[in-house]
Design a protein around this motif. Sequence first.
Motif, PDB file in Angstrom:
ATOM      1  N   PHE A   1      -2.556 -51.519  39.217  1.00  0.00           N
ATOM      2  CA  PHE A   1      -3.832 -51.591  38.525  1.00  0.00           C
ATOM      3  C   PHE A   1      -4.291 -53.034  38.418  1.00  0.00           C
ATOM      4  CE2 PHE A   1      -1.745 -47.799  36.925  1.00  0.00           C
ATOM      5  CZ  PHE A   1      -2.771 -46.861  36.912  1.00  0.00           C
ATOM      6  N   GLU A   2      -5.616 -53.238  38.326  1.00  0.00           N
ATOM      7  CA  GLU A   2      -6.129 -54.548  37.931  1.00  0.00           C
ATOM      8  C   GLU A   2      -6.678 -54.431  36.513  1.00  0.00           C
ATOM      9  OE1 GLU A   2      -9.410 -56.280  40.170  1.00  0.00           O
ATOM     10  OE2 GLU A   2      -9.576 -57.936  38.769  1.00  0.00           O
ATOM     11  N   ALA A   3      -6.225 -55.313  35.629  1.00  0.00           N
ATOM     12  CA  ALA A   3      -6.697 -55.300  34.244  1.00  0.00           C
ATOM     13  C   ALA A   3      -8.042 -56.020  34.163  1.00  0.00           C
ATOM     14  CB  ALA A   3      -5.679 -55.999  33.350  1.00  0.00           C
TER      15      ALA A   3
ATOM     16  N   VAL B   1      -3.594 -59.333  36.846  1.00  0.00           N
ATOM     17  CA  VAL B   1      -4.365 -59.884  35.734  1.00  0.00           C
ATOM     18  C   VAL B   1      -5.184 -61.059  36.248  1.00  0.00           C
ATOM     19  CG1 VAL B   1      -4.246 -60.804  33.397  1.00  0.00           C
ATOM     20  CG2 VAL B   1      -2.458 -59.263  34.195  1.00  0.00           C
ATOM     21  N   ASN B   2      -6.462 -61.123  35.835  1.00  0.00           N
ATOM     22  CA  ASN B   2      -7.330 -62.242  36.233  1.00  0.00           C
ATOM     23  C   ASN B   2      -7.030 -63.474  35.391  1.00  0.00           C
ATOM     24  OD1 ASN B   2      -9.418 -61.092  38.192  1.00  0.00           O
ATOM     25  ND2 ASN B   2      -9.352 -59.582  36.538  1.00  0.00           N
ATOM     26  N   ILE B   3      -6.849 -64.602  36.049  1.00  0.00           N
ATOM     27  CA  ILE B   3      -6.551 -65.850  35.352  1.00  0.00           C
ATOM     28  C   ILE B   3      -7.664 -66.836  35.676  1.00  0.00           C
ATOM     29  CG2 ILE B   3      -4.864 -67.692  35.075  1.00  0.00           C
ATOM     30  CD1 ILE B   3      -3.813 -64.922  34.312  1.00  0.00           C
TER      31      ILE B   3
ATOM     32  N   LEU C   1      -4.192 -61.908  49.507  1.00  0.00           N
ATOM     33  CA  LEU C   1      -5.609 -62.288  49.517  1.00  0.00           C
ATOM     34  C   LEU C   1      -6.403 -61.090  49.055  1.00  0.00           C
ATOM     35  CD1 LEU C   1      -5.903 -64.026  53.013  1.00  0.00           C
ATOM     36  CD2 LEU C   1      -5.350 -65.047  50.788  1.00  0.00           C
ATOM     37  N   LYS C   2      -7.410 -61.342  48.227  1.00  0.00           N
ATOM     38  CA  LYS C   2      -8.241 -60.249  47.757  1.00  0.00           C
ATOM     39  C   LYS C   2      -9.643 -60.461  48.312  1.00  0.00           C
ATOM     40  CE  LYS C   2      -8.597 -57.343  43.866  1.00  0.00           C
ATOM     41  NZ  LYS C   2      -8.501 -57.162  42.444  1.00  0.00           N
ATOM     42  N   ILE C   3     -10.045 -59.595  49.225  1.00  0.00           N
ATOM     43  CA  ILE C   3     -11.334 -59.775  49.897  1.00  0.00           C
ATOM     44  C   ILE C   3     -12.455 -59.389  48.946  1.00  0.00           C
ATOM     45  CG2 ILE C   3     -12.710 -59.147  51.899  1.00  0.00           C
ATOM     46  CD1 ILE C   3     -10.108 -58.202  53.204  1.00  0.00           C
TER      47      ILE C   3
ATOM     48  N   LEU D   1      -0.890 -62.327  39.547  1.00  0.00           N
ATOM     49  CA  LEU D   1      -1.934 -63.092  38.892  1.00  0.00           C
ATOM     50  C   LEU D   1      -3.043 -63.362  39.899  1.00  0.00           C
ATOM     51  CD1 LEU D   1       0.254 -65.609  36.860  1.00  0.00           C
ATOM     52  CD2 LEU D   1      -0.645 -63.383  36.161  1.00  0.00           C
ATOM     53  N   GLU D   2      -4.278 -63.052  39.516  1.00  0.00           N
ATOM     54  CA  GLU D   2      -5.412 -63.272  40.406  1.00  0.00           C
ATOM     55  C   GLU D   2      -6.118 -64.555  39.991  1.00  0.00           C
ATOM     56  OE1 GLU D   2      -8.069 -59.958  40.726  1.00  0.00           O
ATOM     57  OE2 GLU D   2      -6.484 -58.591  41.379  1.00  0.00           O
ATOM     58  N   ILE D   3      -6.285 -65.443  40.958  1.00  0.00           N
ATOM     59  CA  ILE D   3      -6.985 -66.701  40.656  1.00  0.00           C
ATOM     60  C   ILE D   3      -7.944 -66.991  41.798  1.00  0.00           C
ATOM     61  CG2 ILE D   3      -5.038 -67.977  41.637  1.00  0.00           C
ATOM     62  CD1 ILE D   3      -5.865 -70.201  39.569  1.00  0.00           C
TER      63      ILE D   3
ATOM     64  N   ILE E   1      -5.225 -64.517  45.729  1.00  0.00           N
ATOM     65  CA  ILE E   1      -6.463 -65.296  45.719  1.00  0.00           C
ATOM     66  C   ILE E   1      -7.642 -64.326  45.600  1.00  0.00           C
ATOM     67  CG2 ILE E   1      -7.885 -66.951  46.954  1.00  0.00           C
ATOM     68  CD1 ILE E   1      -5.245 -68.071  46.087  1.00  0.00           C
ATOM     69  N   ASP E   2      -8.330 -64.404  44.460  1.00  0.00           N
ATOM     70  CA  ASP E   2      -9.431 -63.505  44.131  1.00  0.00           C
ATOM     71  C   ASP E   2     -10.723 -63.998  44.793  1.00  0.00           C
ATOM     72  OD1 ASP E   2     -10.623 -61.366  42.927  1.00  0.00           O
ATOM     73  OD2 ASP E   2     -10.306 -62.045  40.873  1.00  0.00           O
ATOM     74  N   ASP E   3     -11.637 -63.084  45.033  1.00  0.00           N
ATOM     75  CA  ASP E   3     -12.937 -63.430  45.631  1.00  0.00           C
ATOM     76  C   ASP E   3     -12.750 -64.234  46.908  1.00  0.00           C
ATOM     77  OD1 ASP E   3     -13.888 -62.256  43.364  1.00  0.00           O
ATOM     78  OD2 ASP E   3     -14.510 -64.107  42.389  1.00  0.00           O
TER      79      ASP E   3
HETATM   80 CA    CA Z   1     -10.098 -59.918  40.080  1.00  0.00          CA
END
Ligand code: CA
Length: 588
Positions: free
Chosen positions: A361-363, A421-423, A504-506, A453-455, A483-485
């Motif tokens: 899951f992504e919080a 979790v988004n940081i 990597l998060k596209i 951790l998403e950054i 790596i977010d976005d």
């Molecule tokens: Ca995110």
Amino acid sequence: MSDDAFDYAALFRGAPVGSVVTGEGDVILQVNDAFLAWTGRRREELVGTSLLRLIPVGDRILFATRVAPLLGLAGRVRDVALTVFDHQRVPLAAWLAASRIESTPPITAYAIGPRRERSIEEAALIGAVHRAELSDARRLDAELTLEQAAAEDSLTGLLNRAGLLSEVRGILEARPAVGEVWLGMLGLDHFRVVNESLGGDAGDEVLRTVAQRLREQLGEQVSIARVGDDEFAVARGGEAGIEGFADEIVRAVARPMVVADLEVVVTASLGAVEVWSGDPRAGFPGTDAESLLRNAATAMHEAKAAGRNRWKPYIAGTAEDDRAIDELRLLGEIRSALAGDELRLEYQPQLDLATGGLHGFEALIRWSHPERGEISPAGFIGVAEKSGLISQLGSWACRTAILLCAELNDAPGSRPVRMAVNISARQFGDAQFAGSIAELLAASGLEPSLLTLEITETGLITDPVAAATNLARLHELGVRLSIDDFGTGHAGFAYLKDFPIDELKIDRSFVSGLADSADDTAIVESCIRLAAAMGIGVVAEGVETAEQQALLGELGCDVVQGFHYSRPLDTRAVRERVAADGATVEPR
Ligand code: CA
Ligand code: C2E
Ligand code: CA
């Protein structure tokens, strides 16, 4: 000699520059003698293997993000500097050009040869020429009249702030017959990131390019100025409406530009103010050039706050003061939201694309304000970041998500469930951050590798030293880093070499263009290839349609997330989802 009597095979083999031909999946189909002689390799050893094997991991990133997409889009690349391993894996400085040949199946022809470093004499010569040019330029500068120097911006040749103000005063005093004056203020978005990642020279080049585009777009009737480091202003009198220009200006800036051999996209936010006088003879009472510029700047900040790369008209009453007060009020409210129980997390499922099984899951943070109802994170994360309140908000989110994840994984017989979790960048710049995560993990008993951790890219570049320290510590613990976005930053991806990244998060903006934009498809493809080349995971976010899912499957994406599968869920729904998944999917 007739064309078919010509021995092309002999020509290829004997060509004076290294040549490599690849087919699908970068597999080498043929190499010529010059390439073999230079690298000391044998033909049998190369044909049938991937060209990427000859390139160090760091340069594969360059390959996957620049060379491959450019070949897909434009059909050719040239002047790429990279490194190639010789037969003993000694790195050779190389120069590369390539073109795609649309045969069936398509092949790619590469010219690869030694890159000559500049010799000392050459460097000295270039230095001398440069100094001569500089002193010439200085002499020319000195010859400029004082008047010119005071009104002009030396970098772009546009007016400077003083020059613009004096022209606007002139327009106001001239009382144009149509009775209308407009002024727009244009701020480049994230220009600091361009400067930091590509260097000041590249930044100057961007500014000059923007100046040139404004001149082309607006012509001579419009006063154009550079009024701040990364801010431009445009003004005109006696012509109705900036509406007609505003969209075009924003679009013109956002066209890709080539800077320091990289194609970058720099967007801008535009704020515009118009004044109108019913009776031209009466002039513009109560209006002066300074306040027009100030109001345009206010509208520009609003355009930035609304998501950038857009324009906003100035509306009286939303003055900067009001916004500062609003932000202060909002800060107070966030603080009490933290103390009370107005904040909660929702969790959006992530699925394994191949099996359809639950990956994790992504919080995502949620705020139900007692009076204003649900406030989206976009509406308050920014303010919390500015004030530093994000540390408290962020540690609350980390603690809550880690505790739930530990609970989900505690259930007997459950399959591992991950939590992302988004940081924010600011948290990552805090030297205590990794330590606080370590404590939370220890207290909850959660296996560190289940935490991601998403950054964002910006988060890594903003304070690279602190980020590197935190990352090393977290990596040691076994926490995963995503790596977010990904792909939305302006810079090349050189930073990827320096950090231990797991995923990597596209970004959604590329995923949503998958079906109908060749550019977006090429970007998504190169992100997936890049992840594969680096041996790390890849997640596509914002998947909304079956078509997008199918394309992502073809491109080899691992994990998917989006409204097509599920909206973010509350805690109860998460527990049910995990229980259902455990019951229906065989453990692997
Ligand atoms: Ca995110
Ligand atoms: P993000 O990390 O890029 O999160 C993805 C956003 O896209 C979420 O919006 C999510 O609800 C939305 N989304 C997911 N699937 C789809 C889809 O298929 N279509 C569409 N149209 N949207 C989809 P949300 O929850 O509003 O979050 C916005 C941003 O706020 C996040 O972007 C993230 O940057 C930030 N944020 C959220 N929670 C936190 C947090 O706890 N800490 C920090 N620092 N930032 C957070
Ligand atoms: Ca995103």
